[in-house]
Design a protein around this motif. Sequence first.
Motif, PDB file in Angstrom:
ATOM      1  N   ARG A  12       0.820  -1.223   0.000  1.00 16.56           N
ATOM      2  CA  ARG A  12       0.000   0.000   0.000  1.00 16.56           C
ATOM      3  C   ARG A  12       0.848   1.266   0.000  1.00 16.56           C
ATOM      4  N   GLY A  13       2.147   1.103   0.108  1.00 15.29           N
ATOM      5  CA  GLY A  13       3.028   2.271   0.105  1.00 15.29           C
ATOM      6  C   GLY A  13       2.872   3.133   1.338  1.00 15.29           C
ATOM      7  N   LEU A  14       2.513   2.520   2.470  1.00  8.38           N
ATOM      8  CA  LEU A  14       2.341   3.287   3.694  1.00  8.38           C
ATOM      9  C   LEU A  14       3.670   3.903   4.125  1.00  8.38           C
ATOM     10  N   ASP A  15       3.571   4.991   4.837  1.00  9.15           N
ATOM     11  CA  ASP A  15       4.749   5.685   5.346  1.00  9.15           C
ATOM     12  C   ASP A  15       5.572   4.703   6.184  1.00  9.15           C
ATOM     13  N   PRO A  16       6.836   4.487   5.836  1.00 12.99           N
ATOM     14  CA  PRO A  16       7.670   3.572   6.619  1.00 12.99           C
ATOM     15  C   PRO A  16       7.745   3.940   8.104  1.00 12.99           C
ATOM     16  N   ALA A  17       7.600   5.218   8.427  1.00 12.06           N
ATOM     17  CA  ALA A  17       7.624   5.625   9.838  1.00 12.06           C
ATOM     18  C   ALA A  17       6.444   5.027  10.598  1.00 12.06           C
ATOM     19  N   VAL A  18       5.299   4.886   9.939  1.00 11.58           N
ATOM     20  CA  VAL A  18       4.120   4.287  10.566  1.00 11.58           C
ATOM     21  C   VAL A  18       4.358   2.788  10.765  1.00 11.58           C
ATOM     22  N   THR A  19       4.892   2.127   9.755  1.00 14.75           N
ATOM     23  CA  THR A  19       5.210   0.706   9.866  1.00 14.75           C
ATOM     24  C   THR A  19       6.193   0.487  11.003  1.00 14.75           C
ATOM     25  N   ARG A  20       7.222   1.293  11.052  1.00 14.81           N
ATOM     26  CA  ARG A  20       8.237   1.192  12.115  1.00 14.81           C
ATOM     27  C   ARG A  20       7.590   1.370  13.490  1.00 14.81           C
ATOM     28  N   SER A  21       6.748   2.368  13.627  1.00 13.09           N
ATOM     29  CA  SER A  21       6.103   2.654  14.911  1.00 13.09           C
ATOM     30  C   SER A  21       5.244   1.469  15.371  1.00 13.09           C
ATOM     31  N   ASN A  22       4.487   0.899  14.454  1.00 12.86           N
ATOM     32  CA  ASN A  22       3.631  -0.237  14.801  1.00 12.86           C
ATOM     33  C   ASN A  22       4.461  -1.458  15.197  1.00 12.86           C
ATOM     34  N   LEU A  23       5.499  -1.761  14.415  1.00  9.60           N
ATOM     35  CA  LEU A  23       6.363  -2.894  14.748  1.00  9.60           C
ATOM     36  C   LEU A  23       7.091  -2.653  16.072  1.00  9.60           C
ATOM     37  N   GLU A  24       7.508  -1.425  16.285  1.00 18.47           N
ATOM     38  CA  GLU A  24       8.161  -1.060  17.553  1.00 18.47           C
ATOM     39  C   GLU A  24       7.224  -1.341  18.729  1.00 18.47           C
ATOM     40  N   ALA A  25       5.961  -0.971  18.591  1.00 17.00           N
ATOM     41  CA  ALA A  25       4.993  -1.196  19.667  1.00 17.00           C
ATOM     42  C   ALA A  25       4.764  -2.691  19.897  1.00 17.00           C
ATOM     43  N   ILE A  26       4.708  -3.475  18.830  1.00 13.43           N
ATOM     44  CA  ILE A  26       4.558  -4.927  18.962  1.00 13.43           C
ATOM     45  C   ILE A  26       5.752  -5.514  19.714  1.00 13.43           C
ATOM     46  N   LEU A  27       6.941  -5.124  19.326  1.00 11.61           N
ATOM     47  CA  LEU A  27       8.149  -5.650  19.976  1.00 11.61           C
ATOM     48  C   LEU A  27       8.253  -5.185  21.431  1.00 11.61           C
ATOM     49  N   THR A  28       7.822  -3.971  21.710  1.00 15.34           N
ATOM     50  CA  THR A  28       7.836  -3.457  23.080  1.00 15.34           C
ATOM     51  C   THR A  28       6.890  -4.271  23.956  1.00 15.34           C
ATOM     52  N   LYS A  29       5.720  -4.609  23.427  1.00 14.72           N
ATOM     53  CA  LYS A  29       4.771  -5.440  24.188  1.00 14.72           C
ATOM     54  C   LYS A  29       5.332  -6.845  24.396  1.00 14.72           C
ATOM     55  N   ALA A  30       5.999  -7.390  23.406  1.00  9.90           N
ATOM     56  CA  ALA A  30       6.632  -8.701  23.565  1.00  9.90           C
ATOM     57  C   ALA A  30       7.741  -8.630  24.605  1.00  9.90           C
ATOM     58  N   ASP A  31       8.514  -7.545  24.583  1.00 14.15           N
ATOM     59  CA  ASP A  31       9.565  -7.350  25.589  1.00 14.15           C
ATOM     60  C   ASP A  31       8.967  -7.337  26.997  1.00 14.15           C
ATOM     61  N   ALA A  32       7.836  -6.648  27.161  1.00 16.27           N
ATOM     62  CA  ALA A  32       7.196  -6.550  28.474  1.00 16.27           C
ATOM     63  C   ALA A  32       6.768  -7.920  28.983  1.00 16.27           C
ATOM     64  N   ARG A  33       6.439  -8.818  28.072  1.00 16.69           N
ATOM     65  CA  ARG A  33       6.055 -10.192  28.452  1.00 16.69           C
ATOM     66  C   ARG A  33       7.270 -11.120  28.483  1.00 16.69           C
ATOM     67  N   LYS A  34       8.444 -10.586  28.191  1.00 16.87           N
ATOM     68  CA  LYS A  34       9.686 -11.369  28.141  1.00 16.87           C
ATOM     69  C   LYS A  34       9.589 -12.523  27.151  1.00 16.87           C
ATOM     70  N   LEU A  35       8.920 -12.259  26.012  1.00 16.03           N
ATOM     71  CA  LEU A  35       8.780 -13.255  24.955  1.00 16.03           C
ATOM     72  C   LEU A  35       9.925 -13.132  23.967  1.00 16.03           C
ATOM     73  N   PRO A  36      10.610 -14.216  23.670  1.00 13.48           N
ATOM     74  CA  PRO A  36      11.589 -14.167  22.586  1.00 13.48           C
ATOM     75  C   PRO A  36      10.832 -13.991  21.260  1.00 13.48           C
ATOM     76  N   VAL A  37      11.446 -13.240  20.347  1.00 14.42           N
ATOM     77  CA  VAL A  37      10.786 -12.895  19.085  1.00 14.42           C
ATOM     78  C   VAL A  37      11.701 -13.197  17.902  1.00 14.42           C
ATOM     79  N   LEU A  38      11.079 -13.701  16.844  1.00 14.02           N
ATOM     80  CA  LEU A  38      11.712 -13.789  15.526  1.00 14.02           C
ATOM     81  C   LEU A  38      10.974 -12.799  14.643  1.00 14.02           C
ATOM     82  N   LEU A  39      11.657 -11.773  14.209  1.00 11.92           N
ATOM     83  CA  LEU A  39      11.090 -10.756  13.329  1.00 11.92           C
ATOM     84  C   LEU A  39      11.477 -11.114  11.898  1.00 11.92           C
ATOM     85  N   ILE A  40      10.454 -11.304  11.054  1.00  7.90           N
ATOM     86  CA  ILE A  40      10.693 -11.689   9.665  1.00  7.90           C
ATOM     87  C   ILE A  40      10.239 -10.545   8.760  1.00  7.90           C
ATOM     88  N   GLY A  41      11.161 -10.028   7.991  1.00  3.43           N
ATOM     89  CA  GLY A  41      10.869  -8.884   7.141  1.00  3.43           C
ATOM     90  C   GLY A  41      10.639  -9.258   5.691  1.00  3.43           C
TER      91      GLY A  41
END
Length: 184
Positions: free
Chosen positions: A73-102
Amino acid sequence: MGDSLTAGYGLAEGEGFVPQLQQWLAANGSDATVVNAGVSGDTTAGGLARLDWSLTPETDALIVTLGGNDLLRGLDPAVTRSNLEAILTKADARKLPVLLIGLPGPANFGPDWKAQFDAIYPELAAKHGTLLAPNFMAGLGGDDPAAARRLMQADGIHPNPEGVKRIVADLGPKVLELLARVQP
Protein backbone atom coordinates in the motif's frame (compact mmCIF):
# COMPACT_ATOMS: atom_id res chain seq x y z
CA MET A 1 1.47 -13.13 14.04
CA GLY A 2 1.22 -12.11 10.44
CA ASP A 3 -0.74 -11.48 7.28
CA SER A 4 -1.82 -13.66 4.35
CA LEU A 5 1.68 -15.14 4.03
CA THR A 6 1.23 -16.54 7.53
CA ALA A 7 -2.49 -17.31 7.21
CA GLY A 8 -1.97 -19.48 4.12
CA TYR A 9 -3.97 -17.43 1.64
CA GLY A 10 -5.07 -19.39 -1.43
CA LEU A 11 -3.80 -22.73 -0.11
CA ALA A 12 -5.63 -25.83 1.02
CA GLU A 13 -5.63 -26.59 4.73
CA GLY A 14 -2.31 -28.10 5.65
CA GLU A 15 -0.38 -26.42 2.81
CA GLY A 16 0.17 -23.00 4.39
CA PHE A 17 3.14 -21.63 6.30
CA VAL A 18 1.97 -22.56 9.80
CA PRO A 19 1.04 -26.22 9.17
CA GLN A 20 4.16 -26.78 7.08
CA LEU A 21 6.30 -25.13 9.78
CA GLN A 22 4.63 -27.34 12.40
CA GLN A 23 5.52 -30.43 10.34
CA TRP A 24 9.07 -29.21 9.75
CA LEU A 25 9.61 -28.60 13.47
CA ALA A 26 8.30 -32.07 14.37
CA ALA A 27 10.57 -33.65 11.74
CA ASN A 28 13.48 -31.75 13.29
CA GLY A 29 12.86 -32.87 16.85
CA SER A 30 10.72 -30.06 18.26
CA ASP A 31 7.43 -30.62 20.04
CA ALA A 32 6.51 -26.91 19.93
CA THR A 33 2.99 -25.98 18.89
CA VAL A 34 2.68 -23.26 16.27
CA VAL A 35 -0.52 -21.19 16.43
CA ASN A 36 -1.68 -19.48 13.26
CA ALA A 37 -2.26 -15.80 14.10
CA GLY A 38 -2.20 -14.71 10.47
CA VAL A 39 -4.95 -12.51 9.06
CA SER A 40 -5.08 -11.95 5.31
CA GLY A 41 -4.80 -8.27 4.44
CA ASP A 42 -3.48 -7.32 7.85
CA THR A 43 -1.12 -4.39 8.19
CA THR A 44 1.24 -3.72 11.06
CA ALA A 45 -1.52 -1.52 12.56
CA GLY A 46 -3.96 -4.44 12.45
CA GLY A 47 -1.42 -6.75 14.03
CA LEU A 48 -0.79 -4.26 16.81
CA ALA A 49 -4.53 -3.83 17.39
CA ARG A 50 -5.03 -7.56 17.93
CA LEU A 51 -1.76 -8.35 19.69
CA ASP A 52 -3.02 -8.25 23.27
CA TRP A 53 -5.79 -10.79 22.72
CA SER A 54 -3.66 -12.89 20.37
CA LEU A 55 -0.93 -13.42 22.94
CA THR A 56 -2.56 -15.89 25.28
CA PRO A 57 -0.91 -16.76 28.60
CA GLU A 58 0.31 -20.00 26.97
CA THR A 59 2.37 -18.10 24.39
CA ASP A 60 6.08 -18.76 24.91
CA ALA A 61 7.54 -17.05 21.82
CA LEU A 62 6.43 -14.83 18.96
CA ILE A 63 7.10 -14.86 15.23
CA VAL A 64 6.20 -11.54 13.60
CA THR A 65 5.68 -11.56 9.82
CA LEU A 66 3.95 -8.23 9.31
CA GLY A 67 4.69 -5.39 6.92
CA GLY A 68 3.88 -6.91 3.53
CA ASN A 69 0.56 -5.12 3.22
CA ASP A 70 2.13 -1.91 4.48
CA LEU A 71 4.63 -2.07 1.62
CA LEU A 72 2.02 -3.08 -0.98
CA ARG A 73 0.00 0.00 0.00
CA GLY A 74 3.03 2.27 0.11
CA LEU A 75 2.34 3.29 3.69
CA ASP A 76 4.75 5.68 5.35
CA PRO A 77 7.67 3.57 6.62
CA ALA A 78 7.62 5.62 9.84
CA VAL A 79 4.12 4.29 10.57
CA THR A 80 5.21 0.71 9.87
CA ARG A 81 8.24 1.19 12.11
CA SER A 82 6.10 2.65 14.91
CA ASN A 83 3.63 -0.24 14.80
CA LEU A 84 6.36 -2.89 14.75
CA GLU A 85 8.16 -1.06 17.55
CA ALA A 86 4.99 -1.20 19.67
CA ILE A 87 4.56 -4.93 18.96
CA LEU A 88 8.15 -5.65 19.98
CA THR A 89 7.84 -3.46 23.08
CA LYS A 90 4.77 -5.44 24.19
CA ALA A 91 6.63 -8.70 23.57
CA ASP A 92 9.56 -7.35 25.59
CA ALA A 93 7.20 -6.55 28.47
CA ARG A 94 6.06 -10.19 28.45
CA LYS A 95 9.69 -11.37 28.14
CA LEU A 96 8.78 -13.26 24.95
CA PRO A 97 11.59 -14.17 22.59
CA VAL A 98 10.79 -12.89 19.08
CA LEU A 99 11.71 -13.79 15.53
CA LEU A 100 11.09 -10.76 13.33
CA ILE A 101 10.69 -11.69 9.67
CA GLY A 102 10.87 -8.88 7.14
CA LEU A 103 10.38 -8.29 3.46
CA PRO A 104 12.45 -6.00 1.25
CA GLY A 105 10.68 -2.87 0.11
CA PRO A 106 9.91 -2.47 -3.58
CA ALA A 107 11.71 0.14 -5.67
CA ASN A 108 8.53 1.58 -7.20
CA PHE A 109 7.97 4.04 -4.31
CA GLY A 110 11.41 5.57 -4.84
CA PRO A 111 14.87 5.01 -3.37
CA ASP A 112 14.24 7.06 -0.21
CA TRP A 113 11.08 5.13 0.64
CA LYS A 114 12.84 1.81 -0.05
CA ALA A 115 15.83 2.75 2.09
CA GLN A 116 13.57 3.78 4.98
CA PHE A 117 11.49 0.60 4.72
CA ASP A 118 14.47 -1.73 4.37
CA ALA A 119 16.07 -0.25 7.50
CA ILE A 120 13.08 -1.04 9.74
CA TYR A 121 13.60 -4.75 10.39
CA PRO A 122 17.36 -4.87 11.09
CA GLU A 123 17.25 -1.72 13.22
CA LEU A 124 14.31 -2.92 15.33
CA ALA A 125 15.78 -6.39 15.70
CA ALA A 126 19.05 -4.90 16.96
CA LYS A 127 17.26 -2.50 19.33
CA HIS A 128 15.06 -5.21 20.85
CA GLY A 129 17.52 -8.10 20.71
CA THR A 130 15.22 -10.18 18.55
CA LEU A 131 16.19 -12.75 16.00
CA LEU A 132 15.93 -11.51 12.43
CA ALA A 133 15.14 -13.12 9.11
CA PRO A 134 15.37 -10.18 6.68
CA ASN A 135 13.29 -11.69 3.88
CA PHE A 136 10.33 -14.06 4.29
CA MET A 137 10.66 -15.02 0.61
CA ALA A 138 14.42 -15.72 0.64
CA GLY A 139 13.83 -19.47 0.42
CA LEU A 140 12.38 -19.00 -3.06
CA GLY A 141 15.83 -18.16 -4.43
CA GLY A 142 15.90 -14.59 -5.67
CA ASP A 143 18.74 -15.28 -8.10
CA ASP A 144 16.45 -16.94 -10.64
CA PRO A 145 13.19 -14.97 -11.13
CA ALA A 146 11.75 -17.59 -13.51
CA ALA A 147 12.27 -20.34 -10.94
CA ALA A 148 10.75 -18.17 -8.21
CA ARG A 149 7.65 -17.51 -10.37
CA ARG A 150 7.04 -21.26 -10.55
CA LEU A 151 6.84 -21.25 -6.75
CA MET A 152 4.13 -18.58 -6.64
CA GLN A 153 0.37 -18.63 -6.97
CA ALA A 154 -1.14 -16.93 -10.01
CA ASP A 155 -1.34 -13.59 -8.17
CA GLY A 156 2.48 -13.41 -8.05
CA ILE A 157 2.33 -12.38 -4.37
CA HIS A 158 1.63 -15.57 -2.44
CA PRO A 159 3.72 -18.74 -2.58
CA ASN A 160 2.23 -22.03 -3.74
CA PRO A 161 2.63 -25.18 -1.57
CA GLU A 162 6.11 -25.94 -2.96
CA GLY A 163 7.10 -22.31 -2.40
CA VAL A 164 5.90 -22.49 1.19
CA LYS A 165 7.90 -25.71 1.66
CA ARG A 166 11.07 -23.91 0.54
CA ILE A 167 10.31 -20.89 2.72
CA VAL A 168 9.82 -23.16 5.73
CA ALA A 169 13.08 -24.99 5.00
CA ASP A 170 14.85 -21.62 4.90
CA LEU A 171 13.20 -20.18 8.04
CA GLY A 172 13.00 -23.39 10.09
CA PRO A 173 16.51 -23.13 11.57
CA LYS A 174 15.74 -19.58 12.75
CA VAL A 175 12.56 -20.87 14.40
CA LEU A 176 14.59 -23.55 16.19
CA GLU A 177 16.93 -20.79 17.33
CA LEU A 178 13.89 -18.87 18.62
CA LEU A 179 12.65 -21.93 20.50
CA ALA A 180 16.05 -22.30 22.14
CA ARG A 181 15.48 -18.87 23.69
CA VAL A 182 12.24 -19.90 25.40
CA GLN A 183 12.56 -19.86 29.18
CA PRO A 184 11.35 -23.09 30.85
